[in-house]
Structures are given as structure tokens and as C-alpha cells.
Design an enzyme around this catalytic site. Structure first.
Site, mmCIF file in Angstrom:
data_model
loop_
_atom_site.group_PDB
_atom_site.id
_atom_site.type_symbol
_atom_site.label_atom_id
_atom_site.label_comp_id
_atom_site.label_asym_id
_atom_site.label_seq_id
_atom_site.Cartn_x
_atom_site.Cartn_y
_atom_site.Cartn_z
ATOM 1 N N VAL A 97 0.824 -1.206 0.000
ATOM 2 C CA VAL A 97 0.000 0.000 0.000
ATOM 3 C C VAL A 97 0.861 1.259 0.000
ATOM 4 O O VAL A 97 0.525 2.266 -0.627
ATOM 5 C CB VAL A 97 -0.985 0.009 1.194
ATOM 6 C CG1 VAL A 97 -0.271 0.131 2.527
ATOM 7 C CG2 VAL A 97 -2.014 1.114 1.042
ATOM 8 N N GLY A 331 -5.949 -6.491 -0.013
ATOM 9 C CA GLY A 331 -6.469 -5.534 0.949
ATOM 10 C C GLY A 331 -5.523 -4.354 1.091
ATOM 11 O O GLY A 331 -4.831 -3.977 0.145
ATOM 12 N N GLU A 332 -5.499 -3.761 2.272
ATOM 13 C CA GLU A 332 -4.644 -2.622 2.614
ATOM 14 C C GLU A 332 -5.084 -1.313 1.956
ATOM 15 O O GLU A 332 -4.692 -0.248 2.362
ATOM 16 C CB GLU A 332 -3.169 -2.867 2.242
ATOM 17 C CG GLU A 332 -2.535 -4.070 2.899
ATOM 18 C CD GLU A 332 -1.073 -4.251 2.494
ATOM 19 O OE1 GLU A 332 -0.529 -3.387 1.749
ATOM 20 O OE2 GLU A 332 -0.472 -5.252 2.915
ATOM 21 N N GLY A 333 -5.879 -1.396 0.873
ATOM 22 C CA GLY A 333 -6.191 -0.226 0.063
ATOM 23 C C GLY A 333 -5.514 -0.271 -1.287
ATOM 24 O O GLY A 333 -5.594 0.679 -2.075
#
Length: 364
Positions: A97, A331-333
Site C-alpha cells: 500500500v 487488501g490494505e487499500g
């Protein structure tokens, strides 16, 4: 805070959307030639309340982190301590990210809303191996509601008060980021085991069988996957969450990061600021936000289609089409950050492309 935020969420501005559609028809390109970008620009105009809408910049990623009591059911092979360890990695700038945020020029805010283990001592903005120093160091917000949820397979994951506190944490973070100048918010998450409550939330809000909402998360084997589906199904039978009571659903089978992300979305919608959704954790939270305030969907942009099957189920229920589909499930953005230039491009078309009249270009 929750009630006043919900009350501030209004439907999109129809006159601005009409103006955006008319402008799209006058730009120097064949009508409809930009496909989904044209409708995205119309939606963003409706959210902003004027045409053209402002550029969605600067961008701010909010990563909400929490742990999960359901980890005790063996739904993931990863140790729970990894949640806290990854927060240290985020703050040091060494995660995926961070690399994508540097590429996009986005800020990164990490919010401890429910991490169960002590956070490592990390120097925010420290330089990860091979990574350039961050221009704007990632920052940590301490907002721990409780050290991880309870085991949803045994009891409610949260009390209603805890779920509300997490939602309102998300609202506060949205307000802080927007007050600091953010033109678009991006959802991020970190929590070992968090795809299990995400699958339960999606099943609860859509009525779809857990076998269709539950994925393999970090890549579990067949026996672990079967156990994960059974855990979700049993939890829904035990708690019988009512989709008309989103706070109750979040309390029964949600996670602290899911609740906080729902709050972030509601906060953005109340401020008429777009929120770019990442993967399955974000869209599970988005279902909760939509249950709180149906018009909040107007602020949502689906960044990508997660490889987790529940994400497609949730996006279908929300009526959102993802901008990219790369088989991501980190995930994480990360997926939201990769989609950010697409959103910016959709707005630049309305703001910068000449019309046939102004450019002296003949129409057909």
C-alpha cells in the site's frame, strides 16, 4: 454523532447529473466512447452538486486495523500478531500500500481501532529497504475500542456500544481527513482473519448463502476453507442478525475495522466527498453503510473486484461496477489506489476536454 451524520446524507443532485450528461454529449468524442467513465463522471457531479465536479485530489488512504476473536476457530493459518507487525510495516513505508500510495501521491493514515497485541515500536515514516523516503510520512491514529473482537462463533463479536464507537471513529477520521483538504478518501484495512466476519456481514445483509460469500482469504487449504464456511453459517444461525439493524449486524458478526470503515463511508457521504472502495472488507462495510443510509451509495466508487467471491455479491447488491479487475485479494487499500487514476481521469474529461463548438470541430 452517528445519527447527525446519517441525517446529513442527501441524494445526488439531479440537475448536476443532467448537466454532466449533456456536457458529455458535447465533448469532442463520439457519444458513449468512454464507456463507464462517462457515467462515473455523472455520478461524481451528482455527489458534488455541480458540473464539472472538483478533481478528486489530494487522495487520502485510511487503513483501519483490528483483530478477531474468531481467529481461535482456525479460519486462517496466519498468527494474530501479524496485524500489529504489519502496522509497523505500514508506518515504515514498506508495504505494498505504501508503494502504491507513493505512486499515486496519496497520504496514508493507519488507525488502530482494535488491534489485540502490542504495536511494535516503529518510527513513522521510516525508510523501508529499497523504498524512497516518504514525502508525507504515514501516521498512526490510536483509537482502540477494545483489543480485538470476541469470537463470533461463540458470542456476539461486539456490544452495540462498541460497534457504535468504532463506526464513530470512522466518521471522525473522515472529517479529519476532509478538513485537512482530502478530495477523495480510499478505504484500507488490516486484520488477520477479517475475511471471515466480512463473509458473515455480506451474507447477513444480502441473504446469500455463506458458501457463496466466503472465500479463501490469504489462500487457505480445503479443510480450513470448509471450516470457515461452517463457522460463518453457524454464527448466522446463532445470532440471526437483522439486516434492517446495521448496528446490530456489525455487533453480532462484524469486526472493528468493518464498523470503522462503515463510519468512514458515512462520514464521506455526509461531506459529499467520494470514497473509493478497496476489496471485500470495504464492500462488506459498504453494505452496512448503505443499510444505515441508502443515499450513502452515491458517494461510493468501487475500485476493483476482489478475488474473494463475497465482494462480487456485495457489489451486485450495492449496484456498483468495479473499475478494474486484476484478481487482487491483498487488501490494505491497494486495489483502490490502482483505480484512483481512473477516477481522476473521468473528472478531467468533464473539466478539460473541449466541446465541438469551442474546438471548431464538426459533428456528424
Amino acid at each position: 454523532m452517528l445519527e447527525t451524520t446519517i441525517a446529513a446524507i442527501r441524494p445526488p443532485d439531479e440537475s448536476a447529473m443532467t448537466a454532466a450528461r449533456e456536457l458529455q454529449g458535447r465533448l469532442t468524442k463520439p457519444a458513449g466512447s468512454l464507456g463507464a467513465l462517462e457515467e462515473l463522471s455523472v455520478r461524481l457531479a451528482g455527489l458534488a452538486g455541480h458540473c464539472p465536479p472538483p478533481l478528486p485530489e489530494p487522495a487520502a488512504v485510511a487503513i483501519f486495523a483490528g483483530d478477531h476473536g474468531v481467529h481461535a476457530q482456525g479460519v486462517t493459518p496466519w498468527p494474530q500478531e501479524v496485524t500489529a507487525q504489519m502496522i509497523g510495516n505500514f508506518l515504515a513505508g514498506g508495504a505494498v500500500v505504501n508503494a502504491f500510495a507513493r505512486q499515486a501521491g496519496a497520504s496514508v493514515t493507519v488507525v488502530d481501532v482494535g488491534v489485540a497485541t502490542p504495536l511494535p515500536v516503529a518510527e513513522p515514516g521510516g525508510e523501508a529497504a529499497g523504498a524512497p523516503p516518504a514525502r508525507d510520512a504515514p501516521r498512526l491514529v490510536a483509537a482502540n475500542v477494545r483489543p480485538g473482537t470476541r469470537d463470533l462463533a461463540v458470542t456476539a463479536a461486539l456490544t452495540r456500544d462498541e460497534a457504535r464507537a468504532a463506526v464513530e471513529t470512522g466518521i471522525r477520521v473522515a472529517d479529519e481527513l476532509i478538513d485537512a483538504g482530502a478530495g477523495i478518501l480510499l478505504t484500507g484495512d488490516m486484520g488477520i482473519g477479517n475475511t471471515t466476519p466480512a463473509a458473515a456481514l455480506i451474507a447477513a445483509f444480502t441473504g446469500i448463502d455463506p458458501a457463496e460469500t466466503t472465500g479463501r482469504g490469504t489462500g487457505v487449504d480445503d479443510p480450513t476453507y470448509a471450516r470457515k464456511v461452517d463457522v460463518v453459517r453457524a454464527a448466522l444461525r446463532r445470532h440471526a442478525p437483522d439486516p434492517a439493524d446495521p448496528l446490530g449486524v456489525l455487533a453480532a458478526v462484524g469486526g472493528l475495522e468493518h464498523a470503522a470503515l462503515a463510519g468512514l463511508i458515512l462520514g464521506a457521504a455526509a461531506r459529499r466527498t467520494p470514497v473509493l472502495l478497496d476489496g471485500v472488507i470495504a464492500v462488506a462495510a459498504a453494505l452496512a453503510a448503505a443499510a444505515f443510509a441508502p443515499h450513502a451509495v452515491a458517494a461510493m466508487v468501487a475500485g476493483h473486484r476482489s478475488a474473494e467471491p463475497g465482494a462480487t455479491v456485495a457489489l451486485r447488491r450495492l449496484g456498483l461496477e468495479p473499475l478494474i479487475d486484476l484478481g487482487l485479494r491483498l487488501g490494505e487499500g491497494t486495489g483502490a489506489l490502482l483505480a484512483l487514476p481512473v477516477v481522476t481521469g473521468a473528472v478531467r474529461v468533464l473539466r478539460e476536454v473541449a466541446t465541438f463548438d469551442s474546438a471548431g470541430v464538426a459533428e456528424k
